[in-house]
Design an enzyme around this catalytic site. Structure first.
Site, PDB file in Angstrom:
ATOM      1  N   CYS A 103       8.810   9.127  -6.865  1.00 22.61           N
ATOM      2  CA  CYS A 103       8.411   9.005  -8.124  1.00 22.61           C
ATOM      3  C   CYS A 103       9.712   8.390  -8.747  1.00 22.61           C
ATOM      4  O   CYS A 103      10.886   8.583  -7.964  1.00 22.61           O
ATOM      5  CB  CYS A 103       8.040  10.535  -8.918  1.00 22.61           C
TER       6      CYS A 103
ATOM      7  N   ARG B 151       9.377   2.133  -8.111  1.00 24.42           N
ATOM      8  CA  ARG B 151       9.358   3.637  -7.493  1.00 24.42           C
ATOM      9  C   ARG B 151       7.961   4.390  -8.446  1.00 24.42           C
ATOM     10  O   ARG B 151       6.947   5.621  -7.496  1.00 24.42           O
ATOM     11  CB  ARG B 151      10.843   4.569  -7.746  1.00 24.42           C
TER      12      ARG B 151
ATOM     13  N   TRP C 289       4.728   8.154  -9.658  1.00 21.93           N
ATOM     14  CA  TRP C 289       3.978   7.912  -8.889  1.00 21.93           C
ATOM     15  C   TRP C 289       2.865   9.247  -8.974  1.00 21.93           C
ATOM     16  O   TRP C 289       2.907   9.954  -8.332  1.00 21.93           O
ATOM     17  CB  TRP C 289       4.696   6.793  -7.233  1.00 21.93           C
TER      18      TRP C 289
ATOM     19  N   ASN D 139      10.009  14.833  -8.666  1.00 23.43           N
ATOM     20  CA  ASN D 139       9.245  13.840  -7.151  1.00 23.43           C
ATOM     21  C   ASN D 139       9.326  14.818  -6.304  1.00 23.43           C
ATOM     22  O   ASN D 139      10.408  15.506  -5.692  1.00 23.43           O
ATOM     23  CB  ASN D 139      10.502  13.104  -7.035  1.00 23.43           C
ATOM     24  N   GLY D 140       8.013  14.664  -5.537  1.00 21.44           N
ATOM     25  CA  GLY D 140       8.207  15.496  -4.549  1.00 21.44           C
ATOM     26  C   GLY D 140       6.285  15.806  -4.205  1.00 21.44           C
ATOM     27  O   GLY D 140       5.504  15.652  -5.257  1.00 21.44           O
TER      28      GLY D 140
ATOM     29  N   GLU E 174      -3.481  -7.745  13.476  1.00 17.52           N
ATOM     30  CA  GLU E 174      -2.493  -6.958  12.353  1.00 17.52           C
ATOM     31  C   GLU E 174      -1.044  -7.912  12.707  1.00 17.52           C
ATOM     32  O   GLU E 174      -0.781  -9.084  11.711  1.00 17.52           O
ATOM     33  CB  GLU E 174      -2.435  -5.705  12.478  1.00 17.52           C
TER      34      GLU E 174
ATOM     35  N   LYS F  92       0.502 -10.947  10.343  1.00 14.95           N
ATOM     36  CA  LYS F  92       1.791 -10.818   9.494  1.00 14.95           C
ATOM     37  C   LYS F  92       2.584 -11.291   9.878  1.00 14.95           C
ATOM     38  O   LYS F  92       3.129 -12.722   8.655  1.00 14.95           O
ATOM     39  CB  LYS F  92       2.248  -9.094   9.764  1.00 14.95           C
TER      40      LYS F  92
ATOM     41  N   GLU G  88       0.935 -14.247   7.327  1.00 19.12           N
ATOM     42  CA  GLU G  88       1.111 -14.347   5.662  1.00 19.12           C
ATOM     43  C   GLU G  88       2.556 -14.463   5.401  1.00 19.12           C
ATOM     44  O   GLU G  88       2.754 -15.401   4.122  1.00 19.12           O
ATOM     45  CB  GLU G  88       1.282 -12.672   5.752  1.00 19.12           C
TER      46      GLU G  88
ATOM     47  N   HIS H 168     -12.194 -17.445  27.436  1.00 20.30           N
ATOM     48  CA  HIS H 168     -13.195 -17.793  26.588  1.00 20.30           C
ATOM     49  C   HIS H 168     -12.062 -18.917  25.556  1.00 20.30           C
ATOM     50  O   HIS H 168     -13.356 -19.047  24.691  1.00 20.30           O
ATOM     51  CB  HIS H 168     -13.831 -17.041  26.051  1.00 20.30           C
TER      52      HIS H 168
ATOM     53  N   LYS I 124      -0.453  -8.959  -4.174  1.00 14.96           N
ATOM     54  CA  LYS I 124      -0.414  -7.732  -3.434  1.00 14.96           C
ATOM     55  C   LYS I 124      -2.038  -7.241  -3.768  1.00 14.96           C
ATOM     56  O   LYS I 124      -2.283  -6.384  -2.705  1.00 14.96           O
ATOM     57  CB  LYS I 124       1.051  -6.735  -4.446  1.00 14.96           C
TER      58      LYS I 124
END
Length: 608
Positions: A2, A27, A74, A98-99, A481, A485, A488, A504, A603
């Site tokens: 946060c 944040r 957040w 925050n936490g 992945e 990446k 992208e 193959h 996103k």
């Protein structure tokens, strides 16, 4: 993750704090609020939504204050709402946090027994009530010091008290907190961008340090009350650089945040003494877990690759059959799913249209749905029967990095938890698996310290027209992945393959111009994948290996290598994911690509 800011000075503190919150909105952005001193005492304004919604709420009032704290949230405990927004209050104590407080339920029950009334679902409100209790006989500074002795977890706090209008007390443990030193004005914040337009003179607080900000200066103390002579640092960042913590891109910042995000995903969810996973964090009743006949995992993009890794872990440990589907395909194939099956949806945002459609289809067919999600209060989390939050914090870069590793860790914990309940693994095995995952953040950090080697490899191959990624077993999804990446963010065509499938078809692509990234585990598949490397070598391909052990057999046939620390066979997949992220990042930067906002991508894909 946060955003916190506080200010004492001659300016209108409300304007300063609102301005700072705008710079901290990366944040957290589900709710926001401020608390400020007036002649009447402390007043609070807060709302669900973004900073612009808070600004609209207060702009009709002619507000002025010289001492204000603010917060952009957040969500971790409690859905996004006005009641759960910070600041929180108990009597004359108001604070922002925050936490994550791991033992908040235990503390809350004790406070309820003492007659305290709670108005939110948050863990933060517990801190407020604790400090309030102590403040009946102690100063603000002393009350904060006593209250935090009871807290388990992470916190950065900024606290004010009506009886002490010229003071803000801050304290940190495992969550960032910095102090800005201006000209007869002082700032406290979770990140430098909040006040960088006013001052670049900064004090960095360490864990278990407290700061007392007054109108005439700043004191930094240890928790025993002794003063610390802390030297200020002058920051040369621009405001935009500061938002990224000095990193060039959000993606790189998020890659480097993975030790912390993995630790936050684990926090409060493991009891190493008993060798148990806290299955309450997954929200599935024991009777459901015991009768699961089959598990379906549904996701899109990078989350789909996390699901493939999860399949390997769950089947191997829990011995439950797992089927992994791309969300956009799942509901159109009339899936054979029923009430004794579990559907796991994996989604960073919780708003991906295809994933939500698959989730709703499974619910309609009677299955139990578990959502592994990063955003509290999202559609997926609200509509699921159970939810596991990864707590990896906001991910700004379009290409997912820290959310991916947190998702794999979440699936690992789930597999251990249900395996123990269903008596597929014993206490000794469970404790060993959990001990391994607790060491994971430090092992990821070791990879990050080797970033220069990965950057040098990128310099050699960034002009390539294509890449091939190969892996076997649980590392096959990591190869997928890696290819994703690279596609992208660098716009280089890349393919990920199970190494045994190379002969193959993909072997036809191999020539002297093709870099081939091969993930070489130190396990029973190592000899087989070395044979695959020999097949590439004999056709002139350029070989880049990611491996835990560079022995003579391997070193004689490869062109470049990335050494990574070793864990167990499940967590090696998480470790191997980090260098492929860094390799893609550096290649994209060298090619001049927009890393954080690659072309044609968003996103969160909220349309089908």
């Amino acid at each position: 993750m946060c955003g916190i800011i506080g200010y004492i000075g001659s300016r209108n503190a409300i304007d300063v704090v609102i301005s700072g919150l705008k710079r901290l909105e990366y944040r957290g952005y589900d709710s926001a609020g401020i608390a400020f001193f007036t002649e009447k005492g402390i007043e609070v304004r807060r709302c669900k939504g973004k900073i612009k919604d808070l600004e609209a709420l207060i702009q009709t009032e002619n507000l002025f204050s010289k001492n204000t704290i603010g917060h952009t949230r957040w969500a971790t405990h409690g859905k996004p709402s006005e009641e759960n927004a910070h600041p929180h209050r108990s009597n004359s104590i108001v604070l922002v946090h925050n936490g994550i407080i791991e033992n908040y339920l235990t503390l809350k029950n004790k406070l309820l027994d003492k007659g305290h009334k709670f108005t939110s679902e948050t863990d933060t409100e517990v801190i407020c009530h604790l400090i309030s209790d102590y403040s009946l006989s102690l100063s603000l500074e002393e009350a904060v010091r006593e209250a935090i002795k009871h807290l388990k977890g992470t916190y950065a706090l900024a606290v004010i008290r009506e009886e002490e209008p010229d003071k803000i007390v801050g304290v940190r443990k495992d969550s960032p907190l910095v102090v800005g030193l201006g000209d007869n004005e002082y700032f406290i914040a979770s990140d430098i961008p909040a006040f960088l337009t006013y001052t670049n003179k900064v004090l960095f607080l360490e864990d278990d340090e407290m700061v007392i900000i007054k109108k005439d200066g700043v004191d930094v103390k240890n928790l025993d009350g002794s003063l610390i002579n802390k030297e200020a640092v002058y920051i040369s960042w621009s405001p935009s650089m500061a938002e990224k913590g000095g990193y060039k891109h959000f993606m790189l910042k998020e890659i480097y945040e993975q030790p912390r995000s993995i630790a936050d995903t684990l926090r409060g969810r493991i009891n190493l003494d008993t060798g148990e996973v806290n299955l309450e964090e997954f929200g599935l009743p024991l009777n459901i877990i015991k009768k699961i006949k089959k598990i379906f995992i549904v996701a899109c993009g990078t989350s789909y690759h996390a699901g493939l890794v999860g399949k390997y872990i769950i089947e191997d440990l829990a011995r439950i059959p797992v089927e992994v589907d791309i969300a956009s395909e799942f509901r159109y194939r009339k899936p054979l799913i029923n009430k004794d099956d579990l559907l796991i949806v994996i989604t960073q945002s919780g708003e991906t249209a295809d994933t939500l459609a698959a989730q709703r289809e499974a619910k309609k067919l009677g299955a139990t749905v578990l959502s592994i999600c990063n955003v509290l209060g999202s559609s997926s989390s609200r509509e699921a029967d159970a939810v596991f939050y990864t707590h990896s914090g906001p991910e700004i870069g379009v290409a997912s990095t820290k959310a991916f590793t947190a998702q794999m860790v979440g699936l690992y914990l789930f597999a251990i938890g249900i395996s123990k309940i269903r008596k597929k693994i014993d206490k000794k095995t469970s404790k060993k698996l959990l001990d391994d995952v607790l060491q994971l953040p430090s092992k990821v950090d070791m990879i990050l310290q080797n970033d220069e080697n990965i950057r040098n490899i990128a310099k050699e191959f960034f002009k390539a027209k294509g890449f091939l990624y190969l892996g076997r077993g649980i590392n096959y999804p990591i190869a997928l992945e890696g290819a994703l990446k690279l596609k992208e963010i660098s716009y280089i065509h890349a393919e990920g393959y199970a190494a045994g499938e190379m002969k193959h078809g993909p072997i036809a692509l191999i020539d002297e111009e093709l870099p081939v990234v091969v993930i070489v585990p130190n396990d029973n598949l190592k000899e087989k994948i070395i044979s695959n490397i020999q097949e590439v070598k004999s056709r002139g391909g350029k070989i880049i290996t990611i491996t835990h052990n560079l022995n003579d057999d391997l070193s004689s046939i490869i062109d470049n290598f990335i050494l990574v620390p070793e864990s167990n066979k499940y967590l090696n997949a998480v470790i191997n994911a980090v260098p492929i992220q860094l390799l893609a990042y550096h290649i994209a930067v060298l090619r001049g690509c927009d890393v954080d906002q690659p072309r044609n991508l968003a996103k969160s894909v909220t349309v089908e």
